[in-house]
Design a protein around this motif. Structure first.
Motif, PDB file in Angstrom:
ATOM      1  N   THR A 466      30.110 -16.108   4.760  1.00 16.06           N
ATOM      2  CA  THR A 466      29.793 -14.743   4.334  1.00 16.06           C
ATOM      3  C   THR A 466      28.474 -14.252   4.930  1.00 16.06           C
ATOM      4  N   HIS A 467      27.535 -15.167   5.213  1.00 14.03           N
ATOM      5  CA  HIS A 467      26.228 -14.826   5.753  1.00 14.03           C
ATOM      6  C   HIS A 467      25.906 -15.767   6.910  1.00 14.03           C
ATOM      7  N   ILE A 468      25.140 -15.248   7.869  1.00 20.65           N
ATOM      8  CA  ILE A 468      24.649 -16.103   8.946  1.00 20.65           C
ATOM      9  C   ILE A 468      23.135 -15.998   9.027  1.00 20.65           C
ATOM     10  N   ARG A 469      22.511 -17.057   9.527  1.00 23.19           N
ATOM     11  CA  ARG A 469      21.073 -17.059   9.751  1.00 23.19           C
ATOM     12  C   ARG A 469      20.838 -17.397  11.226  1.00 23.19           C
ATOM     13  N   VAL A 470      20.256 -16.431  11.935  1.00 19.16           N
ATOM     14  CA  VAL A 470      19.984 -16.586  13.358  1.00 19.16           C
ATOM     15  C   VAL A 470      18.546 -17.066  13.515  1.00 19.16           C
ATOM     16  N   SER A 471      18.369 -18.201  14.182  1.00 22.25           N
ATOM     17  CA  SER A 471      17.028 -18.730  14.436  1.00 22.25           C
ATOM     18  C   SER A 471      16.731 -18.656  15.926  1.00 22.25           C
ATOM     19  N   ILE A 472      15.604 -18.015  16.265  1.00 20.95           N
ATOM     20  CA  ILE A 472      15.205 -17.908  17.668  1.00 20.95           C
ATOM     21  C   ILE A 472      13.992 -18.800  17.896  1.00 20.95           C
ATOM     22  N   PHE A 473      13.977 -19.508  19.014  1.00 16.54           N
ATOM     23  CA  PHE A 473      12.916 -20.469  19.324  1.00 16.54           C
ATOM     24  C   PHE A 473      12.155 -20.014  20.562  1.00 16.54           C
ATOM     25  N   PRO A 474      10.840 -19.954  20.547  1.00 16.35           N
ATOM     26  CA  PRO A 474       9.993 -19.969  19.348  1.00 16.35           C
ATOM     27  C   PRO A 474       9.835 -18.570  18.752  1.00 16.35           C
ATOM     28  N   ASP A 475      10.110 -17.545  19.571  1.00 16.18           N
ATOM     29  CA  ASP A 475       9.974 -16.151  19.172  1.00 16.18           C
ATOM     30  C   ASP A 475      10.696 -15.319  20.217  1.00 16.18           C
ATOM     31  N   GLY A 476      10.535 -14.009  20.190  1.00 18.86           N
ATOM     32  CA  GLY A 476      11.151 -13.161  21.208  1.00 18.86           C
ATOM     33  C   GLY A 476      12.064 -12.107  20.618  1.00 18.86           C
TER      34      GLY A 476
END
Length: 490
Positions: A466-476
């Motif tokens: 139902t939900h997703i969590r997008v993680s970007i490394f390290p930023d951007g």
């Protein structure tokens, strides 16, 4: 332990780029083969579709970069092909410059504003014609090649001075022997001079000899009508918007066009023109006008499953660790991103190491630093996820090094969106089980990254999400996050 940060979590973006309301008609120029289109019903844009945001005492007009909710093209993954395009020639620009016709901002009208030429209008308006012929202009696409399926013409505020009839033609003017920046402009007499001075000059018109030279230049190419001569209604709120679908046989004939010709019959004004479609890949000297390779992004191709993360299906950008240059809601917009401001971009991590080191096993930067964003899927979520597209369009020097995605099932009524967002990466929670959906994968600049089918990076795809969590490394920054799958509710 992964390291992220939370800052500036209010709803404002202090450094997010905004476009201040500009009146191009108030600049230096005001100082001392035949096919019938498929007509669609004319609709008006309600006031709620025009967003005006007050920033430091000035007005910022939202860019119309994708079809509005009242448009018959709403929901299609497309872009405005004439956005940032260049006007090469216009027979007359007495009352208002032709450059206004292709602006992304909504038309503006000030009732008591006049200049030496007459009433200031935000569009392209020619003088009342008193000689033989009709007015016309030629526009070069900013993108390389176009494929148009929808036409939008807006006569806003032209209530007694709109052009009564209009037609639109397109042509492929590609010349493989000349560099792009030259062949696109130099074939039209006077175009380079016009571009060098920043566009047309209000209060001017071309001489008969100049028009004749421009006409002869156009005759070197084959022009095909995508809209035959069509009557336009005046620019009152209830009649201003005109929509036309391009017939499929015409679309196939004109696919890959580079230039547009707009014909007024005989004179008058139109506020805005938008051509909805897709753009094709680069022209190369190894290709020819008939043998070019078209590079269509995956998100523009038909796909069996809906884009559950998209706002048109009820997707929502809920929260993020950092919104210095953009908000998560931008990630789920339909269509292609307009610029870097039309995406989610975080500030540079102040704690990033002075010297970056790669992990020899993963070939990725060896650092736990990350930023995250939570998106709620529409249509009740996904029974299964079939495809993920991560788009870094416009992020050429500030794209993330890599991205991973997790998913959870929060369909239980006792679990709220706030509770979902409260669980940060690396935290344990008995009520929610975040599982990997996309393994940490390398990103590149200004492109779509496709994960589907047998991709080893796509895991746990058959779980209810139902939900997703997008993680970007390290930023951007990311322009769009597209999650496709079988919906729970249909």
């Amino acid at each position: 332990m992964q390291t992220f940060r939370e800052q500036n979590t209010n709803n404002t973006c202090p450094n997010e780029s905004h476009n201040e309301a500009s009146f191009d008609t108030l600049d230096d120029s005001c100082a001392p083969g035949r096919f019938n289109p498929i007509p669609l019903k004319i609709q008006s844009i309600e006031n709620e579709d025009v967003e005006i945001t007050c920033i430091s005492g000035q007005l910022s007009d939202a860019l119309n970069i994708s079809p509005t909710k009242t448009s018959p093209f709403y929901g299609k993954n497309c872009k405005n092909l004439v956005s940032n395009s260049h006007v090469l020639f216009a027979t007359d620009e007495w009352f208002a410059r032709c450059d206004n016709l292709v602006k992304d901002t909504s038309p503006v009208f000030v009732p008591d504003l006049y200049c030496p030429e007459g009433k200031v209008m935000d569009g392209w308006e020619t003088r009342r014609r008193r000689v033989a012929g009709h007015d016309w202009c030629v526009i070069a696409l900013n993108s390389l090649r176009g494929d148009v399926f929808g036409i939008e013409l807006d006569t806003a505020h032209f209530t007694g001075n709109q052009t009564p009839r209009v037609s639109i033609e397109v042509a492929n003017c590609y010349n493989e022997k000349i560099d792009e920046e030259e062949w696109k402009f130099t074939w039209m007499p006077g175009a380079v001079t016009r571009l060098a001075r920043g566009g047309g000059i209000q209060g001017t018109g071309k001489s008969p000899k100049e028009i004749e030279r421009a006409q002869k230049a156009c005759e070197r190419f084959t022009w095909v009508e995508i809209l035959s001569m069509t009557v336009l209604q005046p620019g009152y709120e209830e009649t201003r918007m005109h929509y036309f679908s391009v017939p499929e046989e015409v679309r196939e004939t004109t696919k890959g066009f580079t230039h547009i010709r707009v014909n007024y019959f005989p004179d008058g004004g139109v506020a805005r023109m938008k051509l909805w479609g897709i753009t094709f890949g680069e022209n190369t000297h190894e290709s020819s006008p008939t043998k070019e390779v078209f590079n269509v992004p995956p998100s523009f191709k038909p796909y069996a499953d809906p884009e559950l993360s998209c706002e048109i299906y009820g997707g929502q950008g809920l929260s993020c660790s950092n919104k210095h240059y953009g908000v998560p809601a931008n990630l789920i917009r339909q269509g292609e991103g307009k610029d870097m401001g039309d995406g989610w971009e975080t500030a540079r991590h102040p704690d990033r190491p002075p010297v970056l080191i790669k992990d020899p096993k993963t070939d990725l930067i060896d650092s736990p630093l990350l930023d995250w964003a939570v998106i709620k899927l529409g249509l009740g979520g996904a029974k299964s996820v079939s495809r993920i597209i991560l788009d870094t369009k416009h992020f050429k020097g500030n794209f993330p090094e890599s991205v991973s995605i997790e998913g959870c099932d929060a369909s239980c009524e006792k679990i709220s969106d706030d509770m979902v967002c409260a669980v940060k990466p690396g935290m344990d929670d008995d009520r929610l089980n975040w599982i990997p959906l996309l393994k940490r994968s390398r990103m590149g600049p200004d492109r779509e990254h496709l994960f589907e089918g047998k991709s080893l990076a796509l895991v746990n795809a058959t779980n209810h999400i139902t939900h997703i969590r997008v993680s970007i490394f390290p930023d951007g920054g990311l322009s769009r996050v597209r999650i496709y799958g079988t919906p729970v509710n249909m």
